[in-house]
Design a protein around this motif. Structure first.
Motif, PDB file in Angstrom:
ATOM      1  N   SER A 108     -10.981  -2.446   1.638  1.00 10.24           N
ATOM      2  CA  SER A 108     -12.093  -1.958   0.821  1.00 10.24           C
ATOM      3  C   SER A 108     -13.064  -3.099   0.573  1.00 10.24           C
ATOM      4  O   SER A 108     -12.762  -4.273   0.864  1.00 10.24           O
ATOM      5  CB  SER A 108     -11.572  -1.461  -0.525  1.00 10.24           C
ATOM      6  N   GLY A 109     -14.209  -2.734  -0.005  1.00  9.57           N
ATOM      7  CA  GLY A 109     -15.218  -3.740  -0.319  1.00  9.57           C
ATOM      8  C   GLY A 109     -14.754  -4.706  -1.389  1.00  9.57           C
ATOM      9  O   GLY A 109     -14.935  -5.923  -1.281  1.00  9.57           O
ATOM     10  N   THR A 110     -14.138  -4.167  -2.428  1.00  7.97           N
ATOM     11  CA  THR A 110     -13.728  -5.047  -3.523  1.00  7.97           C
ATOM     12  C   THR A 110     -12.674  -6.040  -3.053  1.00  7.97           C
ATOM     13  O   THR A 110     -12.682  -7.202  -3.461  1.00  7.97           O
ATOM     14  CB  THR A 110     -13.248  -4.215  -4.752  1.00  7.97           C
ATOM     15  N   PHE A 141     -23.410  -6.008  -8.215  1.00  7.08           N
ATOM     16  CA  PHE A 141     -22.198  -5.183  -8.200  1.00  7.08           C
ATOM     17  C   PHE A 141     -21.351  -5.635  -7.018  1.00  7.08           C
ATOM     18  O   PHE A 141     -21.809  -5.614  -5.874  1.00  7.08           O
ATOM     19  CB  PHE A 141     -22.511  -3.682  -8.062  1.00  7.08           C
ATOM     20  N   HIS A 142     -20.100  -6.023  -7.312  1.00  4.70           N
ATOM     21  CA  HIS A 142     -19.238  -6.506  -6.234  1.00  4.70           C
ATOM     22  C   HIS A 142     -17.896  -5.789  -6.172  1.00  4.70           C
ATOM     23  O   HIS A 142     -17.075  -6.120  -5.310  1.00  4.70           O
ATOM     24  CB  HIS A 142     -19.026  -8.015  -6.374  1.00  4.70           C
ATOM     25  N   GLY A 143     -17.643  -4.832  -7.092  1.00  5.08           N
ATOM     26  CA  GLY A 143     -16.388  -4.096  -7.031  1.00  5.08           C
ATOM     27  C   GLY A 143     -15.673  -4.082  -8.365  1.00  5.08           C
ATOM     28  O   GLY A 143     -16.154  -4.648  -9.353  1.00  5.08           O
ATOM     29  N   GLU A 193     -25.617 -10.243  -3.191  1.00 10.47           N
ATOM     30  CA  GLU A 193     -25.858  -9.137  -2.248  1.00 10.47           C
ATOM     31  C   GLU A 193     -27.268  -9.342  -1.688  1.00 10.47           C
ATOM     32  O   GLU A 193     -28.222  -9.394  -2.477  1.00 10.47           O
ATOM     33  CB  GLU A 193     -25.847  -7.800  -2.970  1.00 10.47           C
ATOM     34  N   GLU A 198     -25.936  -1.117  -5.851  1.00 10.33           N
ATOM     35  CA  GLU A 198     -25.688  -0.380  -7.096  1.00 10.33           C
ATOM     36  C   GLU A 198     -26.698  -0.771  -8.171  1.00 10.33           C
ATOM     37  O   GLU A 198     -27.027   0.023  -9.041  1.00 10.33           O
ATOM     38  CB  GLU A 198     -24.269  -0.665  -7.627  1.00 10.33           C
ATOM     39  N   ASP A 226     -22.449 -10.824  -0.008  1.00  9.85           N
ATOM     40  CA  ASP A 226     -21.722  -9.561  -0.103  1.00  9.85           C
ATOM     41  C   ASP A 226     -22.547  -8.506   0.633  1.00  9.85           C
ATOM     42  O   ASP A 226     -23.528  -7.983   0.118  1.00  9.85           O
ATOM     43  CB  ASP A 226     -21.499  -9.178  -1.563  1.00  9.85           C
ATOM     44  N   VAL A 228     -21.265  -5.659   1.823  1.00 13.01           N
ATOM     45  CA  VAL A 228     -20.474  -4.426   1.855  1.00 13.01           C
ATOM     46  C   VAL A 228     -21.390  -3.210   2.009  1.00 13.01           C
ATOM     47  O   VAL A 228     -21.080  -2.281   2.765  1.00 13.01           O
ATOM     48  CB  VAL A 228     -19.604  -4.316   0.575  1.00 13.01           C
ATOM     49  N   GLN A 229     -22.532  -3.236   1.321  1.00 16.74           N
ATOM     50  CA  GLN A 229     -23.457  -2.095   1.395  1.00 16.74           C
ATOM     51  C   GLN A 229     -24.600  -2.354   2.384  1.00 16.74           C
ATOM     52  O   GLN A 229     -25.045  -1.452   3.072  1.00 16.74           O
ATOM     53  CB  GLN A 229     -24.022  -1.813  -0.005  1.00 16.74           C
ATOM     54  N   LYS A 255     -17.278  -0.492   3.708  1.00 16.31           N
ATOM     55  CA  LYS A 255     -18.049   0.746   3.851  1.00 16.31           C
ATOM     56  C   LYS A 255     -18.219   1.230   5.292  1.00 16.31           C
ATOM     57  O   LYS A 255     -17.352   1.908   5.805  1.00 16.31           O
ATOM     58  CB  LYS A 255     -19.404   0.583   3.157  1.00 16.31           C
TER      59      LYS A 255
HETATM   60  C1  LIG Z   1     -22.184  -4.800  -2.536  1.00 16.51           C
HETATM   61  C2  LIG Z   1     -20.867  -4.164  -2.833  1.00 16.51           C
HETATM   62  N1  LIG Z   1     -19.768  -4.928  -2.898  1.00 16.51           N
HETATM   63  C3  LIG Z   1     -18.557  -4.399  -3.137  1.00 16.51           C
HETATM   64  C4  LIG Z   1     -18.398  -3.052  -3.343  1.00 16.51           C
HETATM   65  C5  LIG Z   1     -17.039  -2.486  -3.620  1.00 16.51           C
HETATM   66  O1  LIG Z   1     -16.606  -1.764  -2.520  1.00 16.51           O
HETATM   67  P1  LIG Z   1     -15.404  -0.715  -2.660  1.00 16.51           P
HETATM   68  O2  LIG Z   1     -15.895   0.399  -3.515  1.00 16.51           O
HETATM   69  O3  LIG Z   1     -15.106  -0.319  -1.232  1.00 16.51           O
HETATM   70  O4  LIG Z   1     -14.266  -1.450  -3.275  1.00 16.51           O
HETATM   71  C6  LIG Z   1     -19.512  -2.218  -3.283  1.00 16.51           C
HETATM   72  C7  LIG Z   1     -19.371  -0.770  -3.518  1.00 16.51           C
HETATM   73  O5  LIG Z   1     -20.303  -0.060  -3.788  1.00 16.51           O
HETATM   74  C8  LIG Z   1     -20.785  -2.785  -3.022  1.00 16.51           C
HETATM   75  O6  LIG Z   1     -21.882  -2.036  -2.959  1.00 16.51           O
END
Ligand SMILES: Cc1ncc(COP(=O)(O)O)c(C=O)c1O
Length: 401
Positions: A108-110, A141-143, A193, A198, A226, A228-229, A255
């Motif tokens: 997962s992202g977190t 937002f990082h999780g 990010e 978010e 980061d 992830v998005q 993601k």
């Molecule tokens: C930039 C960013 N990092 C981390 C996460 C966390 O990812 P996850 O929900 O897969 O744990 C998100 C989720 O929206 C995100 O947008």
């Protein structure tokens, strides 16, 4: 829906047995095809959210379905105690795409962010100069796990779970000087990010990205992007950090990578990799055969299949259409984003737009109170965009915009 299960049953059972951490929209999806989703009553929706940036190849993608099904019929999981054929291949492909030569796989992202934070601490520990501090940004937002939450700025997410990780300082992403003053020789890493998702779809400015690199060069602090998005083609670039001139030592991804199969990764520089030892980090599921096959299929489409090049073109069309809509609709204050990640900042709370859009057959979500966020599947076409935006505009009109 089976004959014995109705939509009402679904809602009642969830209300009784599922921990109530999500406020769901009252729709039950049962099927998808490309950029379209279908609910239990057979109604069609254009998906401008892709499960929050996850269904990158759209729904029921034949190549992805084939890869997953074939792998499920062969071997799904063996753990990281043994080799399998796909993890190295996936790591190599991600290295070629990112320029960071080593990957750690998670789910997962977190977890990807958590791994980056741990690897940054480990880097300084191994060098005999332990550094504990992290610099993060306002609106980040990082999780939701403790490390990732500690570098997430929103009080609403943080307060019930404090105390969080000590030594985290937040600076405003519009103040490069504040960043330069905050980063010191005690900073393990700066985490950012490239586009704050978010937090309201806020791209960092090249000037702020330059300040991150300057602060890193002066103090040795590592840079964690980061993505992830914003990563993996979402913006029309492999990674948006590259477009901003950032040269991260670590990148977190998730993601889009598995197209819906849970997989994330921390990508790290050789310098960081050299400080990591056996046993430093791990996860039972991370990078199993099923997840890697899904991710390889996604990367086949993104790079070999020409998707990345297409996103630039289709993204420009989406940008033009959104800006034209903003010119017609006074409720839209600002349009922000890149490629296929966009936020419409409204002059009002954006929450009522979501059900109005659903009622008209288009899926979007609200973030940061006043922002309508669009994260469509990366396979979306210009005609799909036109049809979806017509429905979205009608929803904005319905809320008085
Ligand atoms: C930039 C960013 N990092 C981390 C996460 C966390 O990812 P996850 O929900 O897969 O744990 C998100 C989720 O929206 C995100 O947008």
């Amino acid at each position: 829906m089976t004959q014995t299960t109705t939509v009402d049953d679904v809602h009642t059972r969830e209300a009784k047995y599922v921990l109530q951490t999500y406020r769901r929209q009252p729709v039950t999806f049962v099927r998808g095809q490309g950029v379209r989703l279908y609910d239990a009553e057979g109604r069609e929706y254009l998906d401008l959210l892709s499960g929050i940036g996850v269904a990158s190849l759209g729904h029921a993608h034949p190549g992805l379905a084939r890869a997953i099904s074939e792998q499920a019929g062969t071997l799904i999981h063996t753990s990281n105690l043994f080799y399998h054929p796909f993890q190295g291949q996936l790591a190599e492909r991600l290295a070629n795409l990112s320029g960071l030569p080593r990957a750690f796989f998670c789910n997962s992202g977190t977890e990807a962010v958590e791994a980056c934070l741990k690897f940054a601490r480990r880097y300084w520990y191994t060098r005999g100069e332990p550094r504990a501090e992290f610099i993060a940004l306002g609106e980040s937002f990082h999780g939701r796990t403790f490390g990732a939450l500690s570098v997430t700025s929103d009080e609403h997410y943080r307060a019930p779970f404090e105390p969080l990780l000590p030594g985290v300082k937040f600076v405003s992403s519009s103040q490069p000087k504040e960043l330069l003053a905050a980063v010191t020789r005690s900073t393990a890493a700066i985490i950012a990010e490239p586009i704050q998702g978010e937090g309201g779809v806020r791209p960092l400015t090249p000037a702020f990205a330059a300040a991150i690199m300057e602060a890193s060069a002066k103090t040795g602090a590592l840079v964690i992007a980061d993505e992830v998005q914003s990563g993996l083609g979402r913006t029309g670039y492999p990674f948006y950090s590259g477009a901003l001139g950032l040269k991260p030592h670590l990148i977190s991804i998730g993601k889009a990578l598995g197209g819906g199969v849970a997989v994330g990764a921390a990508l790290v520089s050789q310098d960081v990799a050299d400080t990591i030892s056996y046993g430093d980090h791990g996860t039972t599921y991370g990078g199993n055969l099923l997840a890697c096959r899904a991710a390889l299929c996604f990367l086949d489409e993104l790079v070999g299949g020409g998707l990345l090049a297409r996103i630039g073109r289709v993204g420009r069309h989406l940008e033009q259409q959104l800006k034209a809509m903003a010119a017609r609709r006074p409720v839209i204050k600002e349009v922000r984003g890149a490629g296929l990640i966009w936020g419409l900042e409204l002059t009002r709370d954006a929450a009522p737009v979501v059900p109005e859009a659903l009622a008209r057959g288009v899926i979007v979500n609200r973030t940061a109170e006043t922002v309508v966020r669009l994260l469509p599947p990366l396979i979306i076409t210009e005609p799909d965009i036109d049809q979806a935006l017509e429905r979205l505009e009608a929803a904005l009109v319905a809320v008085g915009g």
